[in-house]
Design a protein around this motif. Structure first.
Motif, PDB file in Angstrom:
ATOM      1  N   MET A 142      19.043   6.220  -4.949  1.00 17.09           N
ATOM      2  CA  MET A 142      18.219   5.489  -3.980  1.00 17.09           C
ATOM      3  C   MET A 142      16.789   5.408  -4.504  1.00 17.09           C
ATOM      4  SD  MET A 142      17.289   6.581  -0.041  1.00 17.09           S
ATOM      5  CE  MET A 142      16.186   7.919  -0.526  1.00 17.09           C
ATOM      6  N   GLN A 143      16.173   4.239  -4.316  1.00 13.76           N
ATOM      7  CA  GLN A 143      14.781   4.087  -4.718  1.00 13.76           C
ATOM      8  C   GLN A 143      14.000   3.357  -3.633  1.00 13.76           C
ATOM      9  OE1 GLN A 143      13.584   3.586  -8.907  1.00 13.76           O
ATOM     10  NE2 GLN A 143      12.769   1.579  -8.291  1.00 13.76           N
ATOM     11  N   ILE A 144      12.811   3.907  -3.315  1.00 18.74           N
ATOM     12  CA  ILE A 144      11.887   3.297  -2.361  1.00 18.74           C
ATOM     13  C   ILE A 144      10.846   2.539  -3.164  1.00 18.74           C
ATOM     14  CG2 ILE A 144      10.354   3.693  -0.415  1.00 18.74           C
ATOM     15  CD1 ILE A 144      13.186   4.716   0.072  1.00 18.74           C
ATOM     16  N   ASN A 145      10.694   1.254  -2.891  1.00 21.32           N
ATOM     17  CA  ASN A 145       9.841   0.398  -3.707  1.00 21.32           C
ATOM     18  C   ASN A 145       8.690  -0.220  -2.908  1.00 21.32           C
ATOM     19  OD1 ASN A 145      11.644   0.170  -6.276  1.00 21.32           O
ATOM     20  ND2 ASN A 145      13.044  -0.288  -4.581  1.00 21.32           N
ATOM     21  N   ASN A 146       7.649  -0.584  -3.649  1.00 19.36           N
ATOM     22  CA  ASN A 146       6.526  -1.369  -3.121  1.00 19.36           C
ATOM     23  C   ASN A 146       5.771  -0.663  -1.997  1.00 19.36           C
ATOM     24  OD1 ASN A 146       7.562  -3.199  -4.905  1.00 19.36           O
ATOM     25  ND2 ASN A 146       8.283  -4.655  -3.369  1.00 19.36           N
ATOM     26  N   VAL A 147       5.526   0.629  -2.187  1.00 15.02           N
ATOM     27  CA  VAL A 147       4.818   1.403  -1.168  1.00 15.02           C
ATOM     28  C   VAL A 147       3.581   2.063  -1.774  1.00 15.02           C
ATOM     29  CG1 VAL A 147       6.830   1.888   0.282  1.00 15.02           C
ATOM     30  CG2 VAL A 147       6.313   3.403  -1.651  1.00 15.02           C
ATOM     31  N   SER A 148       2.605   2.345  -0.925  1.00 16.78           N
ATOM     32  CA  SER A 148       1.536   3.241  -1.340  1.00 16.78           C
ATOM     33  C   SER A 148       2.020   4.658  -1.055  1.00 16.78           C
ATOM     34  CB  SER A 148       0.242   2.940  -0.589  1.00 16.78           C
ATOM     35  OG  SER A 148       0.421   3.056   0.810  1.00 16.78           O
ATOM     36  N   ILE A 149       1.591   5.619  -1.860  1.00 15.76           N
ATOM     37  CA  ILE A 149       2.166   6.964  -1.805  1.00 15.76           C
ATOM     38  C   ILE A 149       1.064   8.014  -1.771  1.00 15.76           C
ATOM     39  CG2 ILE A 149       3.692   8.618  -2.955  1.00 15.76           C
ATOM     40  CD1 ILE A 149       4.815   6.120  -4.527  1.00 15.76           C
ATOM     41  N   TYR A 150       1.106   8.857  -0.746  1.00 16.98           N
ATOM     42  CA  TYR A 150       0.245  10.040  -0.721  1.00 16.98           C
ATOM     43  C   TYR A 150       1.126  11.227  -1.071  1.00 16.98           C
ATOM     44  CZ  TYR A 150      -2.787  13.822   0.765  1.00 16.98           C
ATOM     45  OH  TYR A 150      -3.548  14.961   0.786  1.00 16.98           O
ATOM     46  N   THR A 151       0.856  11.869  -2.206  1.00 18.95           N
ATOM     47  CA  THR A 151       1.751  12.911  -2.709  1.00 18.95           C
ATOM     48  C   THR A 151       1.485  14.282  -2.100  1.00 18.95           C
ATOM     49  OG1 THR A 151       0.308  13.496  -4.568  1.00 18.95           O
ATOM     50  CG2 THR A 151       1.908  11.709  -4.921  1.00 18.95           C
ATOM     51  N   ASN A 152       0.305  14.498  -1.540  1.00 17.89           N
ATOM     52  CA  ASN A 152      -0.138  15.789  -1.007  1.00 17.89           C
ATOM     53  C   ASN A 152      -0.198  16.877  -2.079  1.00 17.89           C
ATOM     54  OD1 ASN A 152      -1.112  17.379   1.162  1.00 17.89           O
ATOM     55  ND2 ASN A 152       0.896  18.316   1.468  1.00 17.89           N
ATOM     56  N   ASP A 153      -0.372  16.469  -3.316  1.00 11.13           N
ATOM     57  CA  ASP A 153      -0.633  17.454  -4.368  1.00 11.13           C
ATOM     58  C   ASP A 153      -1.671  16.913  -5.353  1.00 11.13           C
ATOM     59  OD1 ASP A 153       0.794  15.590  -5.842  1.00 11.13           O
ATOM     60  OD2 ASP A 153       2.172  17.041  -6.727  1.00 11.13           O
ATOM     61  N   GLY A 154      -2.584  16.080  -4.813  1.00 12.57           N
ATOM     62  CA  GLY A 154      -3.700  15.624  -5.637  1.00 12.57           C
ATOM     63  C   GLY A 154      -3.608  14.210  -6.140  1.00 12.57           C
ATOM     64  N   ASP A 155      -2.739  13.389  -5.533  1.00  8.88           N
ATOM     65  CA  ASP A 155      -2.620  12.031  -6.035  1.00  8.88           C
ATOM     66  C   ASP A 155      -2.397  11.057  -4.883  1.00  8.88           C
ATOM     67  OD1 ASP A 155      -2.555  10.025  -7.902  1.00  8.88           O
ATOM     68  OD2 ASP A 155      -0.575  10.509  -8.700  1.00  8.88           O
ATOM     69  N   TYR A 156      -2.921   9.862  -5.070  1.00  9.40           N
ATOM     70  CA  TYR A 156      -2.646   8.745  -4.170  1.00  9.40           C
ATOM     71  C   TYR A 156      -2.356   7.531  -5.042  1.00  9.40           C
ATOM     72  CZ  TYR A 156      -3.197   4.865  -0.941  1.00  9.40           C
ATOM     73  OH  TYR A 156      -2.966   3.717  -0.217  1.00  9.40           O
ATOM     74  N   ILE A 157      -1.205   6.923  -4.840  1.00  4.67           N
ATOM     75  CA  ILE A 157      -0.769   5.782  -5.653  1.00  4.67           C
ATOM     76  C   ILE A 157      -0.818   4.531  -4.783  1.00  4.67           C
ATOM     77  CG2 ILE A 157       1.147   4.815  -6.972  1.00  4.67           C
ATOM     78  CD1 ILE A 157       2.110   7.734  -7.401  1.00  4.67           C
ATOM     79  N   PRO A 158      -1.709   3.591  -5.081  1.00  5.44           N
ATOM     80  CA  PRO A 158      -1.846   2.395  -4.223  1.00  5.44           C
ATOM     81  C   PRO A 158      -0.567   1.571  -4.110  1.00  5.44           C
ATOM     82  CG  PRO A 158      -3.735   2.623  -5.670  1.00  5.44           C
ATOM     83  CD  PRO A 158      -2.722   3.618  -6.138  1.00  5.44           C
ATOM     84  N   LYS A 159       0.221   1.523  -5.184  1.00  6.84           N
ATOM     85  CA  LYS A 159       1.499   0.816  -5.133  1.00  6.84           C
ATOM     86  C   LYS A 159       2.426   1.417  -6.175  1.00  6.84           C
ATOM     87  CE  LYS A 159       3.656  -3.734  -4.832  1.00  6.84           C
ATOM     88  NZ  LYS A 159       3.452  -5.207  -4.800  1.00  6.84           N
ATOM     89  N   GLY A 160       3.591   1.884  -5.676  1.00 10.74           N
ATOM     90  CA  GLY A 160       4.507   2.521  -6.594  1.00 10.74           C
ATOM     91  C   GLY A 160       5.893   2.662  -6.011  1.00 10.74           C
ATOM     92  N   PHE A 161       6.663   3.607  -6.571  1.00 11.42           N
ATOM     93  CA  PHE A 161       8.040   3.792  -6.118  1.00 11.42           C
ATOM     94  C   PHE A 161       8.389   5.276  -6.140  1.00 11.42           C
ATOM     95  CE2 PHE A 161       8.278   3.381 -10.703  1.00 11.42           C
ATOM     96  CZ  PHE A 161       9.210   4.342 -11.075  1.00 11.42           C
ATOM     97  N   VAL A 162       9.410   5.617  -5.354  1.00 13.75           N
ATOM     98  CA  VAL A 162       9.938   6.982  -5.293  1.00 13.75           C
ATOM     99  C   VAL A 162      11.446   6.899  -5.466  1.00 13.75           C
ATOM    100  CG1 VAL A 162      10.263   9.037  -3.862  1.00 13.75           C
ATOM    101  CG2 VAL A 162       8.103   7.770  -3.743  1.00 13.75           C
ATOM    102  N   ARG A 163      11.951   7.631  -6.460  1.00 16.00           N
ATOM    103  CA  ARG A 163      13.395   7.622  -6.714  1.00 16.00           C
ATOM    104  C   ARG A 163      13.994   8.949  -6.248  1.00 16.00           C
ATOM    105  NH1 ARG A 163      14.538   6.124 -12.624  1.00 16.00           N
ATOM    106  NH2 ARG A 163      13.560   4.198 -11.836  1.00 16.00           N
ATOM    107  N   VAL A 164      15.142   8.849  -5.579  1.00 13.65           N
ATOM    108  CA  VAL A 164      15.799  10.013  -4.988  1.00 13.65           C
ATOM    109  C   VAL A 164      17.245  10.089  -5.454  1.00 13.65           C
ATOM    110  CG1 VAL A 164      16.547  11.084  -2.819  1.00 13.65           C
ATOM    111  CG2 VAL A 164      14.334   9.907  -2.936  1.00 13.65           C
ATOM    112  N   GLU A 165      17.651  11.288  -5.845  1.00 12.02           N
ATOM    113  CA  GLU A 165      19.046  11.533  -6.199  1.00 12.02           C
ATOM    114  C   GLU A 165      19.480  12.877  -5.645  1.00 12.02           C
ATOM    115  OE1 GLU A 165      19.492  11.196 -10.418  1.00 12.02           O
ATOM    116  OE2 GLU A 165      18.907   9.063 -10.474  1.00 12.02           O
ATOM    117  N   ASN A 166      20.639  12.897  -4.988  1.00 12.00           N
ATOM    118  CA  ASN A 166      21.189  14.129  -4.401  1.00 12.00           C
ATOM    119  C   ASN A 166      20.201  14.826  -3.476  1.00 12.00           C
ATOM    120  OD1 ASN A 166      23.660  13.875  -5.889  1.00 12.00           O
ATOM    121  ND2 ASN A 166      22.599  14.695  -7.690  1.00 12.00           N
ATOM    122  N   GLY A 167      19.482  14.013  -2.711  1.00 13.10           N
ATOM    123  CA  GLY A 167      18.575  14.556  -1.708  1.00 13.10           C
ATOM    124  C   GLY A 167      17.234  15.011  -2.217  1.00 13.10           C
TER     125      GLY A 167
END
Length: 432
Positions: free
Chosen positions: A1-26
């Motif tokens: 599963m992949q989440i696309n075209n989102v801004s991302i607040y990682t809560n570990d020192g990064d903010y991505i204005p536009k990116g993706f998050v890939r998920v496998e096995n939870g």
């Protein structure tokens, strides 16, 4: 599963204005800026904000039926009288079925406000056996993580006390990434030395406790006068201060008492909105933090939207000290974006609270249109002043599963649950 075209607040020192998050096995396996082709299930959330889902570190799910309840007589002259006239009447009227439906409602409303992990403190003296399993089944059915404890007390006699102890022990034997049991105690002023000894014999050093501490001044006054000890000192002498224990409120405590929490590697959970509502005082959480104690944020069952409690946490000190500098949105990092995730990670055994490779895929998608630029440096300001103003969670994922889609829970029929809740409430109201 992949989440696309989102801004991302990682809560570990990064903010991505536009990116993706890939998920496998939870679990999250990749977080990056830009776009990337993925040969699997793709979700596109153009313009939405992705951030870790939230943790409520102290709530009372059974309080759901207090909403709109007409209480008479109601003229409390103290916190104890408030408990007697409202909460102790309410919890005695609860059935296991009431608890289950309350848990469905609490889970749905928590989910819609971005919370996917609940630390619950239950009390139902006439429906003790199986209560935690019933509540957890409802919460898990909606898709949330649940840590439960039953409120052991002497106020309803030794038979119910013993059932409460057994309920905690039975439920604590269940342990998974979605369900966990710890040992609940009400408060020092409703707990005899015999009860503390019984609890200590079963759990000392093995199971964390979840207990109310000096929420009202009566708890401290009674404990000093009857037991010649302050509340936390009493729990310490009983051998109950196990690592990762949760101490709720701690309003009327001293630095030397609180040092016992720090030394035993426990947490203090503050519930500012509820404290103000009950007129019991305000937790000096700034002092707690300065003393090196890990601070959690909960809401004590005062609704299920944690954003309101964030506002009270930061704004009330401004009023109390008449100084807008004593607390700021940056302080959220100590609790909501800090220790709350630390506790949940330790409790459920999965990495929670960051959008990073190796973390569990517990995150929310928000509709947040900002009139000003978002950066990693000012994200908590946007959260406090903007997102909390009217939090709009469209989607939520827990362990990689989409449990909220376009504002609706995916696993349960929300309309049927509220219909059933209103039906059960009618019978509850007659017992109350």
């Amino acid at each position: 599963m992949q989440i696309n075209n989102v801004s991302i607040y990682t809560n570990d020192g990064d903010y991505i204005p536009k990116g993706f998050v890939r998920v496998e096995n939870g679990k999250i396996v990749k977080v990056a800026a830009g776009e990337s082709a993925y040969n699997g299930e793709n979700f596109y959330f153009e313009g939405k904000l992705l951030m870790p889902s939230l943790v409520n570190a102290h709530t009372h799910i059974y309080s759901t039926f207090a909403r709109g309840l007409r209480v008479a007589p109601f003229n409390p002259s103290s916190f104890t009288k408030l408990l007697e006239q409202l909460w102790w009447r309410l919890d005695r009227a609860m059935t296991v079925e009431d608890l289950k439906i309350s848990a469905y409602v609490a889970a749905i409303e928590s989910l819609k406000s971005g919370v996917t992990s609940l630390f619950d403190h239950n009390s139902s003296p006439n429906a003790i056996e199986g209560s935690l399993r019933g509540i957890s089944s409802s919460v898990n059915s909606v898709g949330l993580r649940y840590c439960g404890a039953y409120e052991v007390s002497d106020r309803d006699g030794t038979e119910r006390r013993d059932k409460g102890i057994r309920e905690n022990l039975d439920f604590s034997s269940e342990s998974s990434a979605y369900r966990k049991g710890i040992f609940g105690l009400h408060a020092s002023f409703t707990l005899s030395n015999e009860t503390l000894s019984l609890a200590s014999r079963e759990i000392a050093g093995k199971i964390p406790i979840h207990v109310h501490v000096a929420e009202g001044p009566e708890d401290q006054e009674y404990t000093v006068s009857v037991h010649d000890s302050r509340v936390l000192e009493r729990f310490h002498r009983a051998g109950l201060m196990t690592e990762n224990s949760i101490y709720a409120h701690c309003i009327h405590t001293t630095p030397s008492e609180r040092a016992l929490v720090k030394d035993s590697r426990g947490y203090i959970v503050v519930n500012c909105q509820s404290n103000v509502n009950n007129g019991v005082g305000f937790p000096e959480w700034r002092n707690f933090a300065n003393e090196g104690i890990r601070i959690l944020l909960g809401n004590d069952g005062y609704g299920f939207n944690l954003c309101h409690d964030v506002r009270f946490l930061i704004l009330c000190p401004h009023y109390i000290y008449r100084d807008p500098k004593v607390s700021s949105s940056g302080d959220i990092g100590r609790s909501l974006f800090g220790s709350n995730y630390d506790l949940a990670t330790r409790t459920f055994g999965v990495n929670l609270g960051t959008i990073r490779e190796g973390s569990s895929a517990d995150f929310i998608l928000l509709d947040y249109k900002s009139p000003t630029e978002i950066t990693v440096e000012n994200f908590v300001d946007h959260f406090f002043f903007g997102i909390c103003e009217n939090i709009a969670v469209s989607d939520a994922f827990v362990g990689g599963e989409r449990v909220l889609a376009e504002g609706r829970p995916t696993r349960v029929n929300e309309d049927e649950i509220y219909k059933e809740a209103r039906k059960l409430y009618k019978a509850f109201e007659k017992r109350f």
